[in-house]
Design a protein around this motif. Sequence first.
Motif, mmCIF file in Angstrom:
data_model
loop_
_atom_site.group_PDB
_atom_site.id
_atom_site.type_symbol
_atom_site.label_atom_id
_atom_site.label_comp_id
_atom_site.label_asym_id
_atom_site.label_seq_id
_atom_site.Cartn_x
_atom_site.Cartn_y
_atom_site.Cartn_z
ATOM 1 N N UNK A 147 -8.640 2.375 30.295
ATOM 2 C CA UNK A 147 -10.067 2.132 30.133
ATOM 3 C C UNK A 147 -10.798 2.534 31.411
ATOM 4 N N UNK A 148 -11.946 3.159 31.234
ATOM 5 C CA UNK A 148 -12.794 3.523 32.363
ATOM 6 C C UNK A 148 -14.133 2.841 32.155
ATOM 7 N N UNK A 149 -14.439 1.863 32.991
ATOM 8 C CA UNK A 149 -15.681 1.108 32.884
ATOM 9 C C UNK A 149 -16.556 1.456 34.084
ATOM 10 N N UNK A 150 -17.815 1.770 33.794
ATOM 11 C CA UNK A 150 -18.754 2.200 34.816
ATOM 12 C C UNK A 150 -19.953 1.266 34.880
ATOM 13 N N UNK A 185 -26.970 -1.593 33.737
ATOM 14 C CA UNK A 185 -26.117 -1.802 32.575
ATOM 15 C C UNK A 185 -24.688 -1.394 32.853
ATOM 16 N N UNK A 186 -23.920 -1.315 31.788
ATOM 17 C CA UNK A 186 -22.496 -0.995 31.878
ATOM 18 C C UNK A 186 -22.135 -0.080 30.721
ATOM 19 N N UNK A 187 -21.217 0.827 30.951
ATOM 20 C CA UNK A 187 -20.681 1.676 29.885
ATOM 21 C C UNK A 187 -19.209 1.928 30.156
ATOM 22 N N UNK A 238 -27.414 -2.077 28.114
ATOM 23 C CA UNK A 238 -28.430 -1.929 29.158
ATOM 24 C C UNK A 238 -29.173 -3.263 29.257
ATOM 25 N N UNK A 239 -29.402 -3.739 30.477
ATOM 26 C CA UNK A 239 -30.153 -4.973 30.674
ATOM 27 C C UNK A 239 -31.570 -4.844 30.122
ATOM 28 N N UNK A 240 -32.055 -5.915 29.500
ATOM 29 C CA UNK A 240 -33.358 -5.865 28.834
ATOM 30 C C UNK A 240 -34.507 -5.373 29.717
ATOM 31 N N UNK A 241 -34.570 -5.714 31.016
ATOM 32 C CA UNK A 241 -35.692 -5.198 31.820
ATOM 33 C C UNK A 241 -35.728 -3.669 31.909
ATOM 34 N N UNK A 242 -34.624 -3.020 31.505
ATOM 35 C CA UNK A 242 -34.521 -1.565 31.650
ATOM 36 C C UNK A 242 -34.516 -0.839 30.307
ATOM 37 N N UNK A 243 -34.783 -1.554 29.218
ATOM 38 C CA UNK A 243 -34.822 -0.938 27.891
ATOM 39 C C UNK A 243 -35.972 0.061 27.800
ATOM 40 N N UNK A 244 -35.820 1.006 26.904
ATOM 41 C CA UNK A 244 -36.857 1.992 26.561
ATOM 42 C C UNK A 244 -37.208 2.940 27.703
ATOM 43 N N UNK A 245 -36.232 3.206 28.549
ATOM 44 C CA UNK A 245 -36.411 4.189 29.624
ATOM 45 C C UNK A 245 -35.481 5.385 29.473
ATOM 46 N N UNK A 246 -34.667 5.392 28.416
ATOM 47 C CA UNK A 246 -33.737 6.496 28.205
ATOM 48 C C UNK A 246 -32.464 6.402 29.032
ATOM 49 N N UNK A 247 -32.239 5.267 29.697
ATOM 50 C CA UNK A 247 -31.051 5.147 30.555
ATOM 51 C C UNK A 247 -29.754 5.179 29.751
#
Length: 183
Positions: free
Chosen positions: A66-69, A81-83, A100-109
């Motif tokens: 597993x590769x977790x970033x 966030x994490x992927x 993705x953490x909610x404060x960072x939603x809707x930014x295309x991250x």
Amino acid sequence: MDKFPALETDRLRLRKPAAKDLPDIIEYAGNPKIAEMTLNIPYPYREKDAIFFLNKANQGVEDESEYIFAICLQPDDQLVGVTGLKINPRFDRGMLGYWIGEPFWNNGYATEAIEAILTFGFREIRLNKIVATHFPENPASGKVMSKNGMKKEARLTEHVKKQGVYKDVVQYRLTRTEFLERP
């Protein structure tokens, strides 16, 4: 892999999660909206859960299962966030996951991070197929997958169990051939 890869995009750096990330992971993963839309994040999410996650991330790299970033903004290294990819070496297949953490939603991250993970999976790990699932009540996650060229493959009925309830998931895929043929 001798050294954990750091992946970079225009706005993001995907790197190995570290102990310094624990407060942000606890805060963002501790949001009930995140837990509700992911299979493996419990609610409430506590420090012991974050420590378990960090140990799992380190173990996954050691045995190449597993590769977790950590998904971080450039240049300040703010975790958003994490992927990761869980590897099935028998079939040269990876299972993609992310939040993705909610404060960072809707930014295309998420879209940007997933593009980097798909490239890593196909070019560096040499996978043949990468799959990802989302709950039907989280269509935004399906949009992230579609934007990255992933194809809706199936709706799997009562495929997983979360908090004692059987839930459907929608599965997307991208094969090596499809990845290489993308514009």
